[in-house]
Design an enzyme around this catalytic site. Structure first.
Site, PDB file in Angstrom:
ATOM      1  N   ASN A  98       7.822 -10.660  -4.733  1.00 37.43           N
ATOM      2  CA  ASN A  98       7.202  -9.337  -4.774  1.00 37.43           C
ATOM      3  C   ASN A  98       8.274  -8.286  -4.467  1.00 37.43           C
ATOM      4  OD1 ASN A  98       6.008  -6.907  -3.708  1.00 37.43           O
ATOM      5  ND2 ASN A  98       4.053  -7.958  -3.673  1.00 37.43           N
ATOM      6  N   HIS A 147       8.797  -3.548  -2.084  1.00 36.09           N
ATOM      7  CA  HIS A 147       9.474  -2.804  -1.020  1.00 36.09           C
ATOM      8  C   HIS A 147      10.876  -2.334  -1.384  1.00 36.09           C
ATOM      9  CE1 HIS A 147       5.995  -3.010   1.323  1.00 36.09           C
ATOM     10  NE2 HIS A 147       5.947  -4.324   1.245  1.00 36.09           N
ATOM     11  N   HIS A 163       2.650  -4.641  -6.917  1.00 36.94           N
ATOM     12  CA  HIS A 163       1.322  -4.088  -6.612  1.00 36.94           C
ATOM     13  C   HIS A 163       1.318  -2.610  -6.985  1.00 36.94           C
ATOM     14  CE1 HIS A 163      -1.963  -3.612  -3.238  1.00 36.94           C
ATOM     15  NE2 HIS A 163      -2.340  -3.107  -4.387  1.00 36.94           N
ATOM     16  N   ARG A 201      -0.314   0.365  -6.434  1.00 35.42           N
ATOM     17  CA  ARG A 201      -1.331   0.906  -5.516  1.00 35.42           C
ATOM     18  C   ARG A 201      -1.894   2.213  -6.041  1.00 35.42           C
ATOM     19  NH1 ARG A 201      -2.540  -0.194  -0.240  1.00 35.42           N
ATOM     20  NH2 ARG A 201      -1.681  -2.151   0.488  1.00 35.42           N
ATOM     21  N   ARG A 253       2.451   4.339  -3.589  1.00 38.14           N
ATOM     22  CA  ARG A 253       3.420   4.494  -2.499  1.00 38.14           C
ATOM     23  C   ARG A 253       4.729   3.737  -2.768  1.00 38.14           C
ATOM     24  NH1 ARG A 253       0.483   1.103   2.293  1.00 38.14           N
ATOM     25  NH2 ARG A 253      -1.215   2.519   1.799  1.00 38.14           N
ATOM     26  N   GLU A 287      -0.589  -6.910  -9.120  1.00 47.07           N
ATOM     27  CA  GLU A 287      -1.660  -6.870  -8.116  1.00 47.07           C
ATOM     28  C   GLU A 287      -2.345  -5.519  -8.230  1.00 47.07           C
ATOM     29  OE1 GLU A 287       0.282  -7.408  -4.405  1.00 47.07           O
ATOM     30  OE2 GLU A 287       0.741  -9.495  -4.791  1.00 47.07           O
ATOM     31  N   THR A 296      -1.778  -5.003   2.591  1.00 42.26           N
ATOM     32  CA  THR A 296      -3.077  -5.595   2.265  1.00 42.26           C
ATOM     33  C   THR A 296      -3.528  -6.441   3.460  1.00 42.26           C
ATOM     34  OG1 THR A 296      -2.179  -5.746   0.038  1.00 42.26           O
ATOM     35  CG2 THR A 296      -4.304  -6.788   0.418  1.00 42.26           C
ATOM     36  N   GLU A 313      -5.615 -16.761  -4.783  1.00 39.72           N
ATOM     37  CA  GLU A 313      -4.464 -16.678  -3.872  1.00 39.72           C
ATOM     38  C   GLU A 313      -5.039 -16.478  -2.475  1.00 39.72           C
ATOM     39  OE1 GLU A 313      -1.212 -14.057  -4.913  1.00 39.72           O
ATOM     40  OE2 GLU A 313      -0.565 -13.963  -2.815  1.00 39.72           O
ATOM     41  N   HIS A 337       1.402 -13.735   1.779  1.00 40.59           N
ATOM     42  CA  HIS A 337       1.332 -12.609   2.709  1.00 40.59           C
ATOM     43  C   HIS A 337       1.965 -12.970   4.063  1.00 40.59           C
ATOM     44  CE1 HIS A 337       0.048  -8.473   3.242  1.00 40.59           C
ATOM     45  NE2 HIS A 337       0.126  -8.771   4.516  1.00 40.59           N
TER      46      HIS A 337
HETATM   47  N1  PXP Z   1       0.276 -11.689  -2.307  1.00 38.96           N
HETATM   48  C1  PXP Z   1      -0.524 -10.595  -2.386  1.00 38.96           C
HETATM   49  C2  PXP Z   1      -1.778 -10.693  -3.191  1.00 38.96           C
HETATM   50  C3  PXP Z   1      -0.169  -9.387  -1.758  1.00 38.96           C
HETATM   51  O1  PXP Z   1      -0.980  -8.320  -1.849  1.00 38.96           O
HETATM   52  C4  PXP Z   1       1.052  -9.326  -1.060  1.00 38.96           C
HETATM   53  C5  PXP Z   1       1.460  -8.043  -0.406  1.00 38.96           C
HETATM   54  O2  PXP Z   1       1.547  -7.035  -1.340  1.00 38.96           O
HETATM   55  C6  PXP Z   1       1.848 -10.471  -1.019  1.00 38.96           C
HETATM   56  C7  PXP Z   1       1.428 -11.648  -1.640  1.00 38.96           C
HETATM   57  C8  PXP Z   1       3.184 -10.474  -0.350  1.00 38.96           C
HETATM   58  O3  PXP Z   1       3.050 -10.228   1.008  1.00 38.96           O
HETATM   59  P1  PXP Z   1       4.373  -9.984   1.873  1.00 38.96           P
HETATM   60  O4  PXP Z   1       4.996  -8.732   1.337  1.00 38.96           O
HETATM   61  O5  PXP Z   1       3.868  -9.845   3.251  1.00 38.96           O
HETATM   62  O6  PXP Z   1       5.252 -11.177   1.657  1.00 38.96           O
END
Ligand code: PXP
Length: 235
Positions: free
Chosen positions: A6, A9, A42, A44, A48, A69, A100, A150, A189
């Site tokens: 992901n 960030h 994602h 959003r 952001r 996402e 999330t 998931e 997550h």
């Molecule tokens: N999976 C989903 C569905 C998420 O919404 C997120 C966070 O955006 C993640 C995985 C990844 O989480 P993290 O950034 O905490 O690794």
């Protein structure tokens, strides 16, 4: 076992200065080269981090699938269809949250999903729901015809010792229950190297989606190295 990286960030950092650096597209390309099986982003509602242009550019520049996402809204589903997205994970969204915070309230969203999911399926989109590991959620998924989940690992990420063991055991049991009903299982997550090692041997787990830790750690060790290390851990 697939690794989804992901890259949200990277965009968070870019947006902190309102410019173009660091570029999430570059992060997607480097992650692919380092062994990521999919890129996750994602979109959003408050934009952001990732924005619409990022999504279009990621798709243009990678050869692995992009998993988008999105919150359960008509706008986001139409965006996925218009942009020919192949994989969508439906997540809950609250404006004030830092991330999330939990899984989707599937009962609250039942009628909307029942009405809208067929449109996503008709457009050949593979849909997964981001859910807390609870048995009741699996039964509702079956009612909705959802065949991929998931599981939110945020609680496991934030606990240690006996509580952590209890939650991992609970996740394992829920996964077993879901897999027996033909559901494809992913998780994510808050995972870091240690937490990933603790859940990696759960049977039927097919994919882990990891963002914040990978991007944070890459400040010190470089994105390519961190993705390679995570990929090695998940085998
Ligand atoms: N999976 C989903 C569905 C998420 O919404 C997120 C966070 O955006 C993640 C995985 C990844 O989480 P993290 O950034 O905490 O690794």
């Amino acid at each position: 076992m697939r690794l989804g990286v992901n890259i949200d960030h990277v965009a968070t950092l870019r947006n902190a200065r309102g410019g173009i650096h660091p570029d999430p597209i570059k992060a997607a390309v480097i992650s692919e080269k380092a062994g990521a099986d999919l890129i996750v982003a994602h979109l959003r509602e408050d934009r952001r981090h990732i924005n619409e242009d990022d999504i279009a550019n990621i798709i243009k520049n990678i050869n692995i699938p992009l998993q988008l996402e999105v919150a359960p809204t008509k706008f986001m589903f139409n965006f996925a269809i218009r942009n020919n997205i192949k994989k969508v994970c439906i997540v809950p969204e609250k404006r004030q949250e830092l991330t999330t915070e939990g899984g989707l309230n599937i009962k609250y969203n039942f009628n909307f999903l029942k009405k809208m999911l067929p449109t996503l399926y008709k457009n050949k989109i593979e849909v997964s729901l981001f859910l807390d590991p609870d048995i009741e959620n699996i039964d509702v998924c079956k009612e909705l015809g959802v065949n991929a989940i998931e599981f939110h690992t945020g609680e496991i990420a934030n606990t240690f010792g006996e509580e952590e063991k209890f939650l991992i055991n609970k996740l394992e049991n829920v996964i077993k229950y879901a897999a027996a009903r033909g559901i494809s299982i992913r998780a994510g997550h808050g995972l870091n190297f240690d937490k990933t090692k603790k859940i990696i041997n759960i049977k039927f787990l097919e994919e882990l989606n990891i963002g914040h830790f990978i991007i944070g750690e890459s400040i010190f060790y470089g994105l390519s190295e961190v993705v390679k290390k995570m990929k090695k851990i998940i085998g």
